[in-house]
Design a protein around this motif. Structure first.
Motif, PDB file in Angstrom:
ATOM      1  N   LYS A 107      -4.901   5.215   1.285  1.00 48.73           N
ATOM      2  CA  LYS A 107      -3.752   4.513   0.712  1.00 48.73           C
ATOM      3  C   LYS A 107      -4.210   3.823  -0.568  1.00 48.73           C
ATOM      4  O   LYS A 107      -5.402   3.562  -0.745  1.00 48.73           O
ATOM      5  CB  LYS A 107      -3.171   3.516   1.711  1.00 48.73           C
ATOM      6  N   ARG A 108      -3.251   3.559  -1.471  1.00 49.58           N
ATOM      7  CA  ARG A 108      -3.616   2.946  -2.746  1.00 49.58           C
ATOM      8  C   ARG A 108      -2.615   1.879  -3.154  1.00 49.58           C
ATOM      9  O   ARG A 108      -1.469   1.865  -2.713  1.00 49.58           O
ATOM     10  CB  ARG A 108      -3.748   4.000  -3.838  1.00 49.58           C
ATOM     11  N   LYS A 109      -3.118   0.997  -4.043  1.00 54.82           N
ATOM     12  CA  LYS A 109      -2.297  -0.009  -4.704  1.00 54.82           C
ATOM     13  C   LYS A 109      -2.538   0.138  -6.201  1.00 54.82           C
ATOM     14  O   LYS A 109      -3.681   0.058  -6.661  1.00 54.82           O
ATOM     15  CB  LYS A 109      -2.709  -1.431  -4.305  1.00 54.82           C
ATOM     16  N   ASP A 122       0.955  10.661 -13.264  1.00 54.10           N
ATOM     17  CA  ASP A 122       1.347  11.209 -11.975  1.00 54.10           C
ATOM     18  C   ASP A 122       1.435  10.125 -10.894  1.00 54.10           C
ATOM     19  O   ASP A 122       2.212  10.238  -9.960  1.00 54.10           O
ATOM     20  CB  ASP A 122       0.419  12.344 -11.531  1.00 54.10           C
ATOM     21  N   PHE A 123       0.680   9.054 -11.017  1.00 57.69           N
ATOM     22  CA  PHE A 123       0.738   7.960 -10.049  1.00 57.69           C
ATOM     23  C   PHE A 123       2.035   7.154 -10.222  1.00 57.69           C
ATOM     24  O   PHE A 123       2.451   6.455  -9.300  1.00 57.69           O
ATOM     25  CB  PHE A 123      -0.441   7.006 -10.213  1.00 57.69           C
ATOM     26  N   MET A 124       2.635   7.204 -11.390  1.00 56.96           N
ATOM     27  CA  MET A 124       3.808   6.396 -11.691  1.00 56.96           C
ATOM     28  C   MET A 124       5.125   7.091 -11.330  1.00 56.96           C
ATOM     29  O   MET A 124       6.174   6.471 -11.403  1.00 56.96           O
ATOM     30  CB  MET A 124       3.821   6.026 -13.182  1.00 56.96           C
ATOM     31  N   LEU A 171      -5.678   0.221 -13.465  1.00 58.15           N
ATOM     32  CA  LEU A 171      -6.563  -0.257 -12.407  1.00 58.15           C
ATOM     33  C   LEU A 171      -5.899   0.019 -11.062  1.00 58.15           C
ATOM     34  O   LEU A 171      -4.739  -0.357 -10.853  1.00 58.15           O
ATOM     35  CB  LEU A 171      -6.813  -1.763 -12.573  1.00 58.15           C
ATOM     36  N   VAL A 172      -6.635   0.668 -10.150  1.00 59.22           N
ATOM     37  CA  VAL A 172      -6.077   1.086  -8.859  1.00 59.22           C
ATOM     38  C   VAL A 172      -7.094   0.811  -7.756  1.00 59.22           C
ATOM     39  O   VAL A 172      -8.279   1.143  -7.904  1.00 59.22           O
ATOM     40  CB  VAL A 172      -5.738   2.599  -8.869  1.00 59.22           C
ATOM     41  N   ASN A 173      -6.643   0.233  -6.641  1.00 52.07           N
ATOM     42  CA  ASN A 173      -7.472   0.135  -5.443  1.00 52.07           C
ATOM     43  C   ASN A 173      -7.085   1.258  -4.491  1.00 52.07           C
ATOM     44  O   ASN A 173      -5.891   1.498  -4.269  1.00 52.07           O
ATOM     45  CB  ASN A 173      -7.263  -1.213  -4.735  1.00 52.07           C
ATOM     46  N   TRP A 225       0.848  -1.184   0.000  1.00 55.13           N
ATOM     47  CA  TRP A 225       0.000   0.000   0.000  1.00 55.13           C
ATOM     48  C   TRP A 225       0.886   1.237   0.000  1.00 55.13           C
ATOM     49  O   TRP A 225       1.915   1.265   0.681  1.00 55.13           O
ATOM     50  CB  TRP A 225      -0.896   0.030   1.233  1.00 55.13           C
ATOM     51  N   GLU A 226       0.501   2.251  -0.733  1.00 52.26           N
ATOM     52  CA  GLU A 226       1.182   3.545  -0.768  1.00 52.26           C
ATOM     53  C   GLU A 226       0.274   4.564  -0.081  1.00 52.26           C
ATOM     54  O   GLU A 226      -0.867   4.770  -0.511  1.00 52.26           O
ATOM     55  CB  GLU A 226       1.423   3.959  -2.221  1.00 52.26           C
ATOM     56  N   VAL A 227       0.739   5.179   0.991  1.00 54.77           N
ATOM     57  CA  VAL A 227      -0.054   6.193   1.692  1.00 54.77           C
ATOM     58  C   VAL A 227      -0.066   7.454   0.845  1.00 54.77           C
ATOM     59  O   VAL A 227       0.986   7.965   0.454  1.00 54.77           O
ATOM     60  CB  VAL A 227       0.515   6.479   3.101  1.00 54.77           C
TER      61      VAL A 227
END
Length: 116
Positions: A26-28, A112-114, A38-40, A18-20
């Protein structure tokens, strides 16, 4: 647009940390290529996904919990099993009413997530 390649073909959620990304959020990042991602995203009760916009198309499935979801000034309460669509550049955000998980799909990839 920068290319980020592709994810593995088979992804096991337990293998991803998980990334806070905010207070109580937090996301994965799961499966992706340059065209889709695809992101949780897990929210604790009271967590706020602040109002924002981006050029990506987004669809989200409420995997668990309960959320007030705002899209272009309209707010609805959604729960497990519900979903929503966010067109490009729509102002949107969420407030978590009951701890839960949102499953987001973006097109194209959220560059931006990468970024590290």
């Amino acid at each position: 647009m920068q290319s980020f390649g592709t994810s593995k073909e088979f992804i096991k959620g337990d293998d991803i940390e998980w990334e806070v990304v905010g207070e109580g959020i937090k996301r994965k990042i799961l499966a992706y290529d340059d065209r889709v991602m695809l992101v949780n995203v897990h929210f604790e009760k009271g967590g706020v996904g602040t109002l924002h916009e981006h050029y990506h198309t987004q669809v989200t499935y409420v995997s668990s919990g309960k959320f007030d979801v705002t899209i272009n000034g309209v707010t609805q309460t959604l729960k497990e099993g519900d979903s929503f669509y966010i067109p490009p550049h729509a102002i949107h955000g969420v407030v978590c009413l009951e701890s839960g998980l949102l499953t987001d799909v973006f097109s194209p990839i959220r560059e931006d997530f990468m970024q590290p």
